[in-house]
Design a protein around this motif. Structure first.
Motif, mmCIF file in Angstrom:
data_model
loop_
_atom_site.group_PDB
_atom_site.id
_atom_site.type_symbol
_atom_site.label_atom_id
_atom_site.label_comp_id
_atom_site.label_asym_id
_atom_site.label_seq_id
_atom_site.Cartn_x
_atom_site.Cartn_y
_atom_site.Cartn_z
ATOM 1 N N HIS A 233 -7.335 4.266 6.740
ATOM 2 C CA HIS A 233 -7.908 3.625 7.924
ATOM 3 C C HIS A 233 -7.952 2.101 7.727
ATOM 4 O O HIS A 233 -7.558 1.337 8.621
ATOM 5 C CB HIS A 233 -9.320 4.192 8.123
ATOM 6 C CG HIS A 233 -10.024 3.671 9.323
ATOM 7 N ND1 HIS A 233 -9.705 4.070 10.601
ATOM 8 C CD2 HIS A 233 -11.042 2.778 9.446
ATOM 9 C CE1 HIS A 233 -10.500 3.452 11.456
ATOM 10 N NE2 HIS A 233 -11.311 2.656 10.778
ATOM 11 N N GLN A 234 -8.377 1.687 6.554
ATOM 12 C CA GLN A 234 -8.463 0.248 6.272
ATOM 13 C C GLN A 234 -7.075 -0.380 6.181
ATOM 14 O O GLN A 234 -6.895 -1.552 6.497
ATOM 15 C CB GLN A 234 -9.231 0.018 4.967
ATOM 16 C CG GLN A 234 -10.701 0.406 5.074
ATOM 17 C CD GLN A 234 -11.371 0.524 3.716
ATOM 18 O OE1 GLN A 234 -10.760 0.963 2.753
ATOM 19 N NE2 GLN A 234 -12.642 0.137 3.647
ATOM 20 N N MET A 235 -6.097 0.431 5.753
ATOM 21 C CA MET A 235 -4.723 -0.099 5.682
ATOM 22 C C MET A 235 -4.236 -0.510 7.080
ATOM 23 O O MET A 235 -3.616 -1.552 7.251
ATOM 24 C CB MET A 235 -3.765 0.952 5.098
ATOM 25 C CG MET A 235 -3.935 1.195 3.607
ATOM 26 S SD MET A 235 -2.824 2.538 3.087
ATOM 27 C CE MET A 235 -3.562 3.005 1.523
ATOM 28 N N LEU B 105 -1.847 -6.930 4.974
ATOM 29 C CA LEU B 105 -1.015 -5.872 4.378
ATOM 30 C C LEU B 105 0.387 -5.968 4.953
ATOM 31 O O LEU B 105 0.577 -5.914 6.170
ATOM 32 C CB LEU B 105 -1.619 -4.492 4.675
ATOM 33 C CG LEU B 105 -1.012 -3.328 3.912
ATOM 34 C CD1 LEU B 105 -1.264 -3.452 2.415
ATOM 35 C CD2 LEU B 105 -1.578 -2.006 4.392
ATOM 36 N N LYS B 106 1.376 -6.110 4.063
ATOM 37 C CA LYS B 106 2.742 -6.403 4.516
ATOM 38 C C LYS B 106 3.706 -5.229 4.331
ATOM 39 O O LYS B 106 4.734 -5.158 4.984
ATOM 40 C CB LYS B 106 3.306 -7.600 3.727
ATOM 41 C CG LYS B 106 2.439 -8.839 3.777
ATOM 42 C CD LYS B 106 2.478 -9.443 5.162
ATOM 43 C CE LYS B 106 1.659 -10.731 5.241
ATOM 44 N NZ LYS B 106 1.557 -11.224 6.603
ATOM 45 N N SER B 107 3.378 -4.378 3.358
ATOM 46 C CA SER B 107 4.339 -3.309 3.022
ATOM 47 C C SER B 107 3.605 -1.987 2.882
ATOM 48 O O SER B 107 2.516 -1.929 2.304
ATOM 49 C CB SER B 107 5.053 -3.657 1.712
ATOM 50 O OG SER B 107 5.705 -2.519 1.208
ATOM 51 N N LEU B 108 4.218 -0.939 3.395
ATOM 52 C CA LEU B 108 3.631 0.396 3.282
ATOM 53 C C LEU B 108 4.737 1.368 2.877
ATOM 54 O O LEU B 108 5.839 1.327 3.432
ATOM 55 C CB LEU B 108 3.026 0.796 4.638
ATOM 56 C CG LEU B 108 2.131 2.022 4.717
ATOM 57 C CD1 LEU B 108 0.967 1.951 3.746
ATOM 58 C CD2 LEU B 108 1.585 2.167 6.155
ATOM 59 N N TYR B 109 4.409 2.193 1.902
ATOM 60 C CA TYR B 109 5.346 3.233 1.448
ATOM 61 C C TYR B 109 4.669 4.564 1.747
ATOM 62 O O TYR B 109 3.666 4.903 1.127
ATOM 63 C CB TYR B 109 5.618 3.027 -0.045
ATOM 64 C CG TYR B 109 6.459 4.072 -0.757
ATOM 65 C CD1 TYR B 109 7.169 5.076 -0.101
ATOM 66 C CD2 TYR B 109 6.558 4.035 -2.152
ATOM 67 C CE1 TYR B 109 7.921 6.007 -0.794
ATOM 68 C CE2 TYR B 109 7.318 4.965 -2.868
ATOM 69 C CZ TYR B 109 7.982 5.948 -2.179
ATOM 70 O OH TYR B 109 8.721 6.879 -2.884
ATOM 71 N N VAL C 28 -4.019 3.027 -2.400
ATOM 72 C CA VAL C 28 -3.297 4.299 -2.344
ATOM 73 C C VAL C 28 -4.233 5.359 -1.773
ATOM 74 O O VAL C 28 -5.414 5.405 -2.113
ATOM 75 C CB VAL C 28 -2.741 4.701 -3.736
ATOM 76 C CG1 VAL C 28 -3.842 4.824 -4.779
ATOM 77 C CG2 VAL C 28 -1.936 5.998 -3.652
ATOM 78 N N ASP C 29 -3.718 6.165 -0.885
ATOM 79 C CA ASP C 29 -4.561 7.180 -0.248
ATOM 80 C C ASP C 29 -3.681 8.348 0.175
ATOM 81 O O ASP C 29 -2.453 8.336 -0.040
ATOM 82 C CB ASP C 29 -5.291 6.572 0.962
ATOM 83 C CG ASP C 29 -6.588 7.324 1.298
ATOM 84 O OD1 ASP C 29 -6.947 8.262 0.569
ATOM 85 O OD2 ASP C 29 -7.228 6.960 2.303
ATOM 86 N N ALA D 79 0.849 -1.200 0.000
ATOM 87 C CA ALA D 79 0.000 0.000 0.000
ATOM 88 C C ALA D 79 0.882 1.247 0.000
ATOM 89 O O ALA D 79 2.065 1.194 0.372
ATOM 90 C CB ALA D 79 -0.923 0.005 1.217
ATOM 91 N N PHE D 80 0.258 2.358 -0.402
ATOM 92 C CA PHE D 80 1.009 3.595 -0.654
ATOM 93 C C PHE D 80 0.242 4.776 -0.081
ATOM 94 O O PHE D 80 -0.965 4.908 -0.304
ATOM 95 C CB PHE D 80 1.197 3.763 -2.167
ATOM 96 C CG PHE D 80 1.982 2.631 -2.770
ATOM 97 C CD1 PHE D 80 3.338 2.756 -3.001
ATOM 98 C CD2 PHE D 80 1.369 1.411 -3.046
ATOM 99 C CE1 PHE D 80 4.069 1.688 -3.524
ATOM 100 C CE2 PHE D 80 2.091 0.342 -3.567
ATOM 101 C CZ PHE D 80 3.447 0.479 -3.799
ATOM 102 N N ILE D 81 0.936 5.609 0.672
ATOM 103 C CA ILE D 81 0.300 6.825 1.205
ATOM 104 C C ILE D 81 1.024 8.031 0.627
ATOM 105 O O ILE D 81 2.229 8.206 0.809
ATOM 106 C CB ILE D 81 0.327 6.845 2.745
ATOM 107 C CG1 ILE D 81 -0.532 5.684 3.294
ATOM 108 C CG2 ILE D 81 -0.198 8.177 3.265
ATOM 109 C CD1 ILE D 81 -0.611 5.618 4.804
ATOM 110 N N SER D 82 0.264 8.824 -0.089
ATOM 111 C CA SER D 82 0.826 10.000 -0.737
ATOM 112 C C SER D 82 0.793 11.176 0.224
ATOM 113 O O SER D 82 0.233 11.078 1.317
ATOM 114 C CB SER D 82 0.014 10.295 -1.992
ATOM 115 O OG SER D 82 0.789 10.978 -2.915
#
Ligand code: SF4
Ligand code: SF4
Ligand code: SF4
Ligand code: FES
Length: 1009
Positions: free
Chosen positions: A654-656, A665-669, A403-404, A375-378
């Protein structure tokens, strides 16, 4: 006396509609415009000298203090800056009487100001006095320079006042009283030695001055100057004080025999040399979403000053943050190299190594768990282009819609409420509409601190133009104090009185039925849904008396244009989307859309929170809110990007967090967001981040969230890159690179591209403009956006049609629904999630920003001057609660909620009432989000930050009031309608220059040495 002032965001109409004569020549002008403006245009066209004008600044209008703009109109001497153009007027700008008057006026100025230009930091060619001396070809002054008996005031952290150089033009007073409307500055005209006063006294420190910098920006000389300029701008200005003073004495000594000619020639050479090393770059503020733009003056990495003047949103305006809070750019702890976790520490690594790690981890996680395990957070601090690339990386390269961006924490309910009713989730108009509205209704927003420059437009219209101001808030902030009507509903009940107002207006035939019939669907169902919302019910739920609601309803119905401004006080609730819907329904009932000076204005928080969502960093839409589950739209993106795209909506922020804890979910950027101090329920979020297999955090400083990362990537700051931001009024503006990225940091768009290409993306963007061209190609909302149309101070407000036509007013011909009509939406009132008043958690906790800090202060705290005036966060406690619990300001307390606890100092304040507390956001060590819950808005999952119940325990430590004595909150304003120049004119020693026989040609032009 009520004085009508010009608007700040609506240019004056200067279309020629009459003819005057100037020195016998016919000149076209606009009836009623200031004569000086017509004369300036004529002089520009003729490439001739301007009439001198020292105090006149077009952005502020006439002040009439300097008298240098004297001309003759129909044979009589007048000030051209304050004379309106009338048909057929005969103007003389030349001739002995005019010349005598102008030179006499200027000589009076030189009595107050010593011309030591070569050793002055202001000698950068934008000094009005210097330029006027040159324009008037002044060789000598008749009156001797007379110092005033006051010392320089260095007590403000950001600027200094030098009374010795002050020409008493009053520009600063006009700016403070009538543009910023902070009402701090006056001039003591009755004194034998007038000077500028702060709160009626001589000291800046401890006054009500909010350090917005307006006065410094408009000062025509060096009397008010940014401290960052002092000793840095000139070649000879960094000399020790004594040497500098000696040089000034030398200049003073040689002026009488040699005249100003050679002295000014030398200073102009020096100014010319400064152009070699002083760079001026147009950029946009990196803090809030008002979208102030300005030139940043730099010498290498040193920021000399911020110079506003041409910004379409702000003109000459800034707030303390945009003008002075740039310490983060060169902070000692800037990230300058990638950092890789090794056990409990981080080690610097090369970019190659960092990219190797990312490639390996992304590839293995995707292979093992599928693309939706990433998942990705901008970031709503970074550019539109960077938001677009982040979502493209997620979707086109990794294959997930996960992405959020941080609009999830604040803005999404506003967007949802407006999209339901009027189709677009943006401001209905522009700041120009807000300043022209008949009534501004502010709900759950504190614009004086959070959107300061936008707020100045309301304060000015309220002060001068009879604009009505109504505020609904649980806390008495500055605009509540200024309001014509202030209501304090019970927390989380706005939707109820807003809907009751709609019902009352409809029931009493005050609605705009013609508008409803023509432009709004779903009326019958909506009307029927209003039945329960009687005034009695509203009074019972909200605590607002029915009689007050009737007055409010009548005001709204009668107003000539209503703008509703709202922010986190509306959105950060379990029913945030419902309240946003309710206020939009009310605007539809009263016909307050599709016209100038009306509409809904969700005041966006971050500089680019609007653009970050607009450009697709959301789990359900591509750029321009094109839905990911619409096959036709998806096919368009697939064709352009050359990949198959995921078909289902992704996870929001929130769901992430939930998905991490569930294990899917294993990876977050995370790019440019301090999630730990921003998302609600920090302890819960922290426990989730700790469980990730791979966490990348990309930022400019080592944030709290970086501590959880496996890899930290150093990003460039806004001044170090190109791109665009979109402000709250949907205005897209360019930022330009003023300096190179520090160390090995890189612009976010470059980093994302490097990662995409490691993952097989084969992207070839050479510049953010390439990204924007792609967006325009794929996004109807931005069809006509390109960098050429955004050059310099040019801007575009979306939607932007292919031919470049933009939309200052959002709805003109239709609403963006299939039949072009808006839609009433039935609301469901959601009572607050965290009841207070019983049990252990007996207090209601509200929270928000401070003017001088942005959010938790991770950027603003890196400016020493900000830390100097406001080092700590605090919690406001009402006088009645303080008395009940025997608490004084400065006392440390522990606030405890079911989710965490914080230690904070108390300020006793009547801004809050009863058992309501208000905690400021400016702390990363003890952030309020340790206390807030995981309850969310039902529709958008925006955390209900404003629905928190806490208990308060007194701790033994007592301290001083955390609002330091030097903080502006202790000041006492001195409001007046402007400079009060009439008081100067009334002094016995004053007469209009050139009107007495004794006035002679005081300056000898012809002497040359
Ligand atoms: S508030 Fe302070 S900085 Fe702003 S205009 Fe007034 S005196 Fe100047
Ligand atoms: S300090 Fe104020 S009054 Fe003095 S020169 Fe500057 S703008 Fe004019
Ligand atoms: S923080 Fe907002 S109001 Fe202040 S200068 Fe920046 S954009 Fe303008
Ligand atoms: S410019 Fe007209 S009085 Fe100063």
């Amino acid at each position: 006396m009520v004085v009508t002032k010009s608007l700040l965001n609506t240019p004056l109409d200067t279309t020629p509609n009459t003819t005057i004569t100037v020195n016998g020549h016919a000149v076209h002008a606009h009836l009623g415009e200031y004569l000086v403006a017509a004369l300036n245009r004529h002089a520009d066209a003729m490439k001739a000298r301007h009439v001198p004008q020292v105090c006149f600044l077009p952005a502020m209008g006439p002040i009439q203090s300097c008298d240098t703009c004297m001309v003759k109109v129909d044979g009589k001497l007048v000030r051209s800056c304050a004379t309106p153009v009338s048909a057929g007027m005969a103007v003389e700008t030349e001739g002995e009487q005019v010349d005598v008057a102008q030179r006499e006026a200027f000589d009076r100025i030189l009595q107050n100001h010593m011309l030591y230009c070569t050793v002055c930091d202001n000698n950068n060619q934008n000094c009005t006095i210097h330029n006027a001396v040159a324009d008037l070809d002044i060789k000598h002054q008749a009156r001797e320079y007379t110092p005033k008996p006051y010392e320089k005031d260095m007590s403000n952290p950001f600027y200094r006042y030098d009374p010795q150089q002050c020409i008493l033009c009053g520009r600063c007073v006009e700016a403070c009283q009538n543009v910023q409307v902070n009402e701090t500055l006056t001039i003591d005209w009755d004194s034998a030695h007038p000077r500028v006063l702060w709160d009626g006294g001589e000291k800046i420190e401890g006054s009500s001055c909010v350090s917005c910098g307006h006065c410094v920006t408009v000062c025509p000389c060096n009397a008010l100057m940014e401290k960052t300029m002092l000793g840095h701008a000139g070649y000879l200005t960094n000399l020790p004080g004594k040497v500098l003073d000696d040089m000034i004495e030398v200049v003073k000594g040689i002026e009488p025999p040699i005249g100003y000619g050679p002295i000014l020639s030398l200073s102009e050479m020096e100014a010319e040399m400064r152009n070699e090393r002083v760079k001026r770059t147009k950029t946009v503020c990196t803090y809030c979403a008002v979208g102030c733009s300005f030139d940043v003056w730099t010498r290498d990495r040193h920021i000399l000053k911020i110079e506003p003047g041409h910004g379409p949103a702000n003109g000459i305006s800034t707030c303390i943050k945009g003008k002075f809070a740039w310490g983060h750019i060169n902070a000692d702890d800037r990230l300058t190299t990638p950092l890789l976790r090794q056990g409990d520490t981080f080690v610097p690594v090369s970019w190659e190594k960092a990219l190797d790690v990312i490639q390996e981890k992304f590839t293995s996680i995707k292979a093992k768990h599928g693309p939706d395990a990433l998942a990705f957070i901008s970031s709503s601090k970074t550019t539109n282009e960077e938001s677009y690339l982040m979502q493209k990386l997620a979707r086109a390269v990794i294959g997930t819609n996960n992405v959020d961006n941080c609009a999830r924490y604040c803005q999404n309910p506003a967007t949802a409420g407006l999209q339901r009713t009027v189709g677009y989730g943006g401001d209905s108009g522009s700041i120009a509409d807000i300043e022209t509205a008949g009534l501004v209704f502010i709900i759950g927003a504190n614009p004086a601190e959070n959107h300061p420059v936008l707020c100045t437009r309301i304060k000015r219209s309220h002060k001068f133009r009879g604009q009505r101001l109504i505020v609904a808030d649980i806390r008495k902030h500055e605009m509540a104090e200024r309001a014509d009507m202030f209501i304090r509903p019970n927390p989380s009940t706005d939707a109820v009185y807003l809907t009751a107002l709609a019902k009352y207006i409809l029931d009493h035939n005050l609605a705009n039925m013609a508008f409803i019939e023509k432009w709004v669907n779903n009326f019958e169902t909506f009307h029927a849904s209003l039945k329960p919302y009687t005034l009695e019910y509203a009074e019972q739920v909200t605590g607002i008396p029915a009689a007050t609601l009737i007055t409010l309803a009548n005001e709204i119905a009668a107003a000539d244009g209503v703008c509703i401004l709202f922010a986190m006080g509306v959105t950060q609730h379990c029913g945030g989307s419902e309240t946003a819907t309710a206020l939009s329904n009310l605007l539809l009932v009263t016909g307050n859309y599709m016209r100038p000076g009306a509409g809904a204005y969700p005041l966006r928080g971050h500089n680019n929170v609007q653009g970050c969502s607009d450009f697709g960093s959301m789990p359900n839409v591509y750029s321009g809110y094109q839905k990911v589950d619409d096959e036709t739209i998806r096919a368009k993106f697939e064709a352009d990007w050359g990949v198959a795209l995921p078909t289902t909506t992704g996870k929001d922020n929130h769901q992430m967090i939930d998905a991490i804890l569930e294990g899917s979910l294993k990876s977050l950027y995370i790019k440019g967001e301090d999630t730990i101090t921003s998302d609600s329920n920090a302890n819960f979020v922290g426990s989730a981040l700790s469980q990730l297999e791979f966490l990348i955090v990309q930022d400019i400083n080592f944030s709290e969230t970086c501590a959880y990362a496996d890899l930290v990537l150093p990003a460039a700051a806004s001044l170090e890159k190109d791109g665009t931001f979109t402000s709250t009024e949907r205005r897209i503006q360019r930022i330009n690179k003023a300096m190179e990225p520090l160390g090995e940091s890189k612009p976010d768009w470059e980093i994302i591209q490097l990662i995409a290409n490691r993952m097989g993306g084969n992207w070839k963007y050479k510049h953010p403009s390439d990204v924007m061209d792609e967006v325009a190609r794929l996004t109807p909302l931005f069809a006509g956006v390109n960098y050429e149309r955004l050059e310099g101070y040019k801007s575009l407000q979306w939607p932007v049609h292919a031919d470049g036509t933009d939309s200052p007013l959002l709805f003109t011909e239709k609403f963006p629904f299939p039949d072009g009509k808006a839609k009433f939406s039935v609301i469901e009132y959601m009572p607050p999630s965290e009841e207070t008043g019983n049990g252990v958690y007996d207090l209601h906790l509200n929270n928000g920003r401070l003017l001088e800090h942005f959010e938790q202060g991770s950027m603003t705290s890196r400016t020493p001057g900000i830390r100097e005036i406001t080092p700590n966060s605090f919690v406001e406690v009402s006088p009645e609660l303080a008395a009940e619990r025997n608490i004084q300001s400065g006392r440390f307390v522990q606030l405890t909620s079911p989710f965490g606890r914080v230690k904070v100092q108390v300020v006793v304040s009547d801004r809050v009432q009863g058992k309501q507390l208000y905690m400021t956001l400016n702390s990363v060590e003890e952030p309020v989000n340790k206390l807030t819950s995981s309850h969310t808005d039902r529709s958008t999952h925006t955390p209900a930050f404003k629905e928190t119940a806490v208990s308060m325990t007194l701790l033994p430590e007592k301290g001083d009031n955390p609002i330091l004595r030097k903080n502006f909150r202790h000041g006492t304003r001195t409001p007046q309608m402007g400079l009060e120049i009439e008081r100067k004119w009334a002094k016995p020693e004053y007469h209009l220059p050139g009107t007495k026989p004794a006035d002679k040609l005081v300056q000898i032009k012809s002497i040359t040495i």
